[in-house]
Design an enzyme around this catalytic site. Structure first.
Site, PDB file in Angstrom:
ATOM      1  N   GLN A   1       1.817  -6.428  -3.412  1.00  0.00           N
ATOM      2  CA  GLN A   1       2.372  -6.686  -2.092  1.00  0.00           C
ATOM      3  C   GLN A   1       3.715  -5.935  -1.962  1.00  0.00           C
ATOM      4  O   GLN A   1       3.858  -4.899  -2.583  1.00  0.00           O
ATOM      5  CB  GLN A   1       2.524  -8.199  -1.829  1.00  0.00           C
ATOM      6  CG  GLN A   1       1.206  -8.935  -1.642  1.00  0.00           C
ATOM      7  CD  GLN A   1       0.414  -9.108  -2.924  1.00  0.00           C
ATOM      8  OE1 GLN A   1       0.884  -9.685  -3.883  1.00  0.00           O
ATOM      9  NE2 GLN A   1      -0.802  -8.612  -2.934  1.00  0.00           N
TER      10      GLN A   1
ATOM     11  N   ASP B   1       0.806  -1.221   0.000  1.00  0.00           N
ATOM     12  CA  ASP B   1       0.000   0.000   0.000  1.00  0.00           C
ATOM     13  C   ASP B   1       0.842   1.277   0.000  1.00  0.00           C
ATOM     14  O   ASP B   1       0.444   2.302   0.549  1.00  0.00           O
ATOM     15  CB  ASP B   1      -0.975   0.011   1.193  1.00  0.00           C
ATOM     16  CG  ASP B   1      -1.834  -1.236   1.220  1.00  0.00           C
ATOM     17  OD1 ASP B   1      -2.212  -1.700   0.127  1.00  0.00           O
ATOM     18  OD2 ASP B   1      -2.118  -1.757   2.315  1.00  0.00           O
TER      19      ASP B   1
ATOM     20  N   LYS C   1       1.904   1.968  -5.195  1.00  0.00           N
ATOM     21  CA  LYS C   1       2.426   1.354  -6.433  1.00  0.00           C
ATOM     22  C   LYS C   1       1.515   1.636  -7.619  1.00  0.00           C
ATOM     23  O   LYS C   1       1.976   1.849  -8.735  1.00  0.00           O
ATOM     24  CB  LYS C   1       2.575  -0.169  -6.256  1.00  0.00           C
ATOM     25  CG  LYS C   1       3.562  -0.549  -5.172  1.00  0.00           C
ATOM     26  CD  LYS C   1       3.597  -2.047  -4.952  1.00  0.00           C
ATOM     27  CE  LYS C   1       2.342  -2.610  -4.321  1.00  0.00           C
ATOM     28  NZ  LYS C   1       2.104  -2.207  -2.925  1.00  0.00           N
TER      29      LYS C   1
ATOM     30  N   GLY D   1      -4.587  -4.229  -3.817  1.00  0.00           N
ATOM     31  CA  GLY D   1      -5.563  -3.147  -3.995  1.00  0.00           C
ATOM     32  C   GLY D   1      -4.783  -1.902  -4.344  1.00  0.00           C
ATOM     33  O   GLY D   1      -4.088  -1.349  -3.498  1.00  0.00           O
ATOM     34  N   HIS D   2      -4.815  -1.518  -5.601  1.00  0.00           N
ATOM     35  CA  HIS D   2      -4.024  -0.370  -6.061  1.00  0.00           C
ATOM     36  C   HIS D   2      -4.950   0.757  -6.473  1.00  0.00           C
ATOM     37  O   HIS D   2      -5.842   0.574  -7.304  1.00  0.00           O
ATOM     38  CB  HIS D   2      -3.148  -0.783  -7.256  1.00  0.00           C
ATOM     39  CG  HIS D   2      -2.120  -1.823  -6.907  1.00  0.00           C
ATOM     40  ND1 HIS D   2      -1.225  -2.310  -7.814  1.00  0.00           N
ATOM     41  CD2 HIS D   2      -1.853  -2.460  -5.731  1.00  0.00           C
ATOM     42  CE1 HIS D   2      -0.437  -3.197  -7.201  1.00  0.00           C
ATOM     43  NE2 HIS D   2      -0.816  -3.314  -5.949  1.00  0.00           N
TER      44      HIS D   2
HETATM   45  P1  GDP Z   1      -0.681   0.291  -3.555  1.00  0.00           P
HETATM   46  O1  GDP Z   1      -1.325  -0.952  -3.084  1.00  0.00           O
HETATM   47  O2  GDP Z   1       0.795   0.298  -3.312  1.00  0.00           O
HETATM   48  O3  GDP Z   1      -1.007   0.629  -4.981  1.00  0.00           O
HETATM   49  O4  GDP Z   1      -1.274   1.467  -2.654  1.00  0.00           O
HETATM   50  P2  GDP Z   1      -2.831   1.664  -2.229  1.00  0.00           P
HETATM   51  O5  GDP Z   1      -3.579   2.182  -3.394  1.00  0.00           O
HETATM   52  O6  GDP Z   1      -3.333   0.450  -1.556  1.00  0.00           O
HETATM   53  O7  GDP Z   1      -2.687   2.758  -1.089  1.00  0.00           O
HETATM   54  C1  GDP Z   1      -2.093   3.972  -1.329  1.00  0.00           C
HETATM   55  C2  GDP Z   1      -3.099   5.085  -1.006  1.00  0.00           C
HETATM   56  O8  GDP Z   1      -2.424   6.322  -0.946  1.00  0.00           O
HETATM   57  C3  GDP Z   1      -4.163   5.260  -2.052  1.00  0.00           C
HETATM   58  O9  GDP Z   1      -5.338   5.690  -1.421  1.00  0.00           O
HETATM   59  C4  GDP Z   1      -3.599   6.352  -2.956  1.00  0.00           C
HETATM   60  O10 GDP Z   1      -4.603   7.098  -3.642  1.00  0.00           O
HETATM   61  C5  GDP Z   1      -2.924   7.213  -1.940  1.00  0.00           C
HETATM   62  N1  GDP Z   1      -1.751   7.960  -2.397  1.00  0.00           N
HETATM   63  C6  GDP Z   1      -0.772   7.563  -3.269  1.00  0.00           C
HETATM   64  N2  GDP Z   1       0.189   8.511  -3.330  1.00  0.00           N
HETATM   65  C7  GDP Z   1      -0.189   9.504  -2.495  1.00  0.00           C
HETATM   66  C8  GDP Z   1       0.410  10.750  -2.081  1.00  0.00           C
HETATM   67  O11 GDP Z   1       1.501  11.119  -2.504  1.00  0.00           O
HETATM   68  N3  GDP Z   1      -0.291  11.479  -1.157  1.00  0.00           N
HETATM   69  C9  GDP Z   1      -1.491  11.090  -0.646  1.00  0.00           C
HETATM   70  N4  GDP Z   1      -2.086  11.870   0.246  1.00  0.00           N
HETATM   71  N5  GDP Z   1      -2.066   9.935  -1.010  1.00  0.00           N
HETATM   72  C10 GDP Z   1      -1.416   9.143  -1.905  1.00  0.00           C
HETATM   73  P1  IMO Z   2      -0.921  -4.231  -2.270  1.00  0.00           P
HETATM   74  O1  IMO Z   2      -0.495  -4.738  -3.621  1.00  0.00           O
HETATM   75  C1  IMO Z   2      -0.933  -4.766   2.037  1.00  0.00           C
HETATM   76  C2  IMO Z   2      -0.971  -8.896   3.512  1.00  0.00           C
HETATM   77  C3  IMO Z   2      -2.226  -9.358   4.220  1.00  0.00           C
HETATM   78  C4  IMO Z   2      -1.614 -10.369   5.172  1.00  0.00           C
HETATM   79  C5  IMO Z   2      -0.522 -11.012   4.356  1.00  0.00           C
HETATM   80  C6  IMO Z   2      -0.921 -12.329   3.687  1.00  0.00           C
HETATM   81  O2  IMO Z   2      -2.195  -3.464  -2.290  1.00  0.00           O
HETATM   82  O3  IMO Z   2       0.196  -3.503  -1.610  1.00  0.00           O
HETATM   83  P2  IMO Z   2      -2.478 -12.976   1.643  1.00  0.00           P
HETATM   84  O4  IMO Z   2      -3.938 -12.763   1.420  1.00  0.00           O
HETATM   85  O5  IMO Z   2      -1.613 -12.387   0.597  1.00  0.00           O
HETATM   86  O6  IMO Z   2      -2.150 -14.422   1.908  1.00  0.00           O
HETATM   87  O7  IMO Z   2      -2.165 -12.204   3.023  1.00  0.00           O
HETATM   88  O8  IMO Z   2      -0.189 -10.072   3.348  1.00  0.00           O
HETATM   89  N1  IMO Z   2      -1.208  -8.336   2.157  1.00  0.00           N
HETATM   90  C7  IMO Z   2      -1.146  -7.038   1.868  1.00  0.00           C
HETATM   91  N2  IMO Z   2      -0.957  -5.966   2.661  1.00  0.00           N
HETATM   92  N3  IMO Z   2      -1.067  -4.602   0.713  1.00  0.00           N
HETATM   93  C8  IMO Z   2      -1.229  -5.669  -0.097  1.00  0.00           C
HETATM   94  O9  IMO Z   2      -1.246  -5.564  -1.437  1.00  0.00           O
HETATM   95  C9  IMO Z   2      -1.317  -6.960   0.464  1.00  0.00           C
HETATM   96  N4  IMO Z   2      -1.496  -8.203  -0.026  1.00  0.00           N
HETATM   97  C10 IMO Z   2      -1.409  -9.046   1.006  1.00  0.00           C
HETATM   98  O10 IMO Z   2      -2.843  -8.290   4.901  1.00  0.00           O
HETATM   99  O11 IMO Z   2      -0.995  -9.706   6.260  1.00  0.00           O
HETATM  100 MG    MG Z   3      -2.825  -1.594  -1.805  1.00  0.00          MG
END
Ligand code: GDP
Ligand code: IMO
Ligand code: MG
Length: 427
Positions: free
Chosen positions: A225, A13, A16, A42-43
């Site tokens: 991840q 998270d 990415k 979840g991106h």
């Molecule tokens: P990912 O799984 O690595 O793609 O990241 P996620 O989407 O799960 O979580 C990142 C969160 O931070 C999302 O809600 C993005 O919209 C938000 N985000 C990404 N870059 C920035 C930033 O520079 N500032 C802020 N405030 N939010 C950001």
């Molecule tokens: P993105 O791509 C954050 C964590 C789960 C759990 C562990 C194992 O959005 O960064 P799994 O279902 O993969 O067997 O769970 O990994 N986990 C993540 N945490 N971001 C993710 O994906 C994750 N994908 C798995 O919360 O601790």
């Molecule tokens: Mg994510």
């Protein structure tokens, strides 16, 4: 720059999706490829204020002209695949350029059933998985009882493989977990239902990507991840079941390591984690609450609250090392506005001894207490800044200090979720 890897440098998270989308829209990217994980990701991508979330699909699906590839290292739930494609299509996204590897393993409904019952049985030792069947599908792959996408195109083979896969599982489900056994017919029927829609998307993606690279086209590998969730290099057993590090891209896509030109680690200006497991800089006070609130730290896939803590330079150095990072993309710097001083973890105190690198054993990592340095904060809202020079002096100094401590140049900084809220850091 033909082959670029974008991956998570912390516990997921990091942003990415945003980094991938940014590259896909600002550089000429021909392919965006997922190589590990499944719909546990979840991106989030925010385009002109409109929010999209991808789970199994590469974020490149939102970039017109870009081909999206799900490579062999991914575990694919056909149900999740089509649910996601349909939802994007309903919002007007062109999803026709989608390719899925014939060798990718399949997640069937019994994998998520097993994921959930296993977690229940682990009780307080549970991993806190996403419950999407990721671990059980990878376990089947390694145990050589997995079902691959290509198997769906031959009903006889599919049935034989499902039978073999369910033989032991049904004993476990019925006798250990006290659950109803899974019917072979029902699984075969469930999977065959997707065959017609899948067939035109399926390809030898290793061949496709190697040929694209031979032609000088640009391929972006979008990590899911993160480094600290890697099954080998993460905080085992509190990890996912795949290899989200840079090395995993090669096995997960069928490309050689010499193909890769650039490895970008995406890292938050602080740290978050979802699920169980050690997290040295985790905060349990009002600072943690404030990061959670301002950062909006709620999971995109599962809706779970993310645990929050300060930036950990030991983790950053470790990610630099195991991935061979060439750059960092630092996200969410805007969230840190309004702290007098910002603590940054520079080393650990492990049972009274200072350790500057990741401890060798998990036991030591569980005992690691952060050693903090305190950097001067800033009060200004920086979400409107569009160049590095516009940032307050202390925010610039924070970025430069992190760069120094992390051992990799910071190429870009995020100051908000939108595509345009990104600053390039001068070399
Ligand atoms: P990912 O799984 O690595 O793609 O990241 P996620 O989407 O799960 O979580 C990142 C969160 O931070 C999302 O809600 C993005 O919209 C938000 N985000 C990404 N870059 C920035 C930033 O520079 N500032 C802020 N405030 N939010 C950001
Ligand atoms: P993105 O791509 C954050 C964590 C789960 C759990 C562990 C194992 O959005 O960064 P799994 O279902 O993969 O067997 O769970 O990994 N986990 C993540 N945490 N971001 C993710 O994906 C994750 N994908 C798995 O919360 O601790
Ligand atoms: Mg994510």
């Amino acid at each position: 720059m033909p082959a670029i890897v974008v991956l998570g440098a912390q516990w997921g998270d990091e942003g990415k999706g945003k980094a991938t989308d940014l590259l896909a829209t600002t550089e000429q990217i021909d392919y965006v490829v997922r190589t590990s994980g499944g719909h546990n990701a979840g991106h989030t991508i925010v385009v002109n204020g409109e929010k999209f979330a991808t789970h199994l699909l590469p974020s490149g699906i939102l970039t017109p002209g870009c081909t999206s590839v799900i490579a062999n290292g991914v575990v694919v739930s056909p149900e999740a695949l089509f649910r996601e494609l349909d939802a994007l299509e309903a919002r007007g996204v062109d999803v026709s350029r989608m390719v899925v590897s014939a060798n990718a393993h399949v997640i069937a409904s019994y994998h998520s059933t097993i994921d959930r019952v296993t977690e229940r049985f682990l009780g307080s030792n549970k991993v806190g998985t996403t419950g999407r069947g990721i671990g059980p599908a990878y376990a089947d792959k390694v145990a050589r009882v997995g079902i691959r996408i290509a198997d769906l195109f031959d009903e006889k083979i599919l049935r034989a493989k499902v039978e073999a896969s369910l033989e032991v599982k049904n004993q476990l489900l019925a006798k250990v977990y006290n659950r109803r056994a899974v019917e072979v017919d029902a699984v075969v029927e469930e999977l065959l239902a997707y065959v017609d829609r899948l067939r035109p998307m399926v390809a030898d993606t290793s061949l496709l990507l190697n040929r694209a690279l031979d032609r000088g086209e640009t391929v972006l590998f979008e990590g899911a991840q993160a480094t600290m969730l890697d099954v080998d290099h993460g905080t085992y057993p509190f990890v996912t079941s795949s290899s989200p590090i840079a090395g995993g891209v090669c096995t997960g896509a069928g490309i050689g390591p010499t193909r890769i030109d650039r490895v970008i680690g995406v890292i938050k200006a602080y740290t978050t984690r979802v699920g169980s497991g050690p997290f040295p800089t985790e905060l349990f006070d009002e600072d943690g609450e404030k990061l959670w609130k301002i950062g909006g730290e709620v999971g995109v896939s599962t809706g779970r609250d993310r645990r929050c803590g300060w930036y950990d330079a030991v983790v950053a150095r470790y990610a630099t090392r195991v991935n061979g990072l060439t750059d960092l993309f630092l996200t969410k710097l805007d969230v840190l506005s309004s702290w007098e001083r910002v603590p940054v973890c520079v080393a650990y105190d492990v049972d009274g001894e200072r350790q500057d690198e990741m401890p060798m054993t998990q036991t030591e990592f569980h005992h690691a207490k952060p050693v903090y340095e305190y950097l001067d904060g800033w009060w200004e809202d920086i979400s409107g800044c569009r160049s590095f020079a516009e940032l307050p002096a202390n925010a610039q100094a924070y970025v430069r200090a992190l760069e120094e401590m992390s051992g990799t140049r910071i190429w870009g900084v995020g100051v908000g979720p939108g595509r345009e809220q990104t600053l390039v850091v001068p070399a």
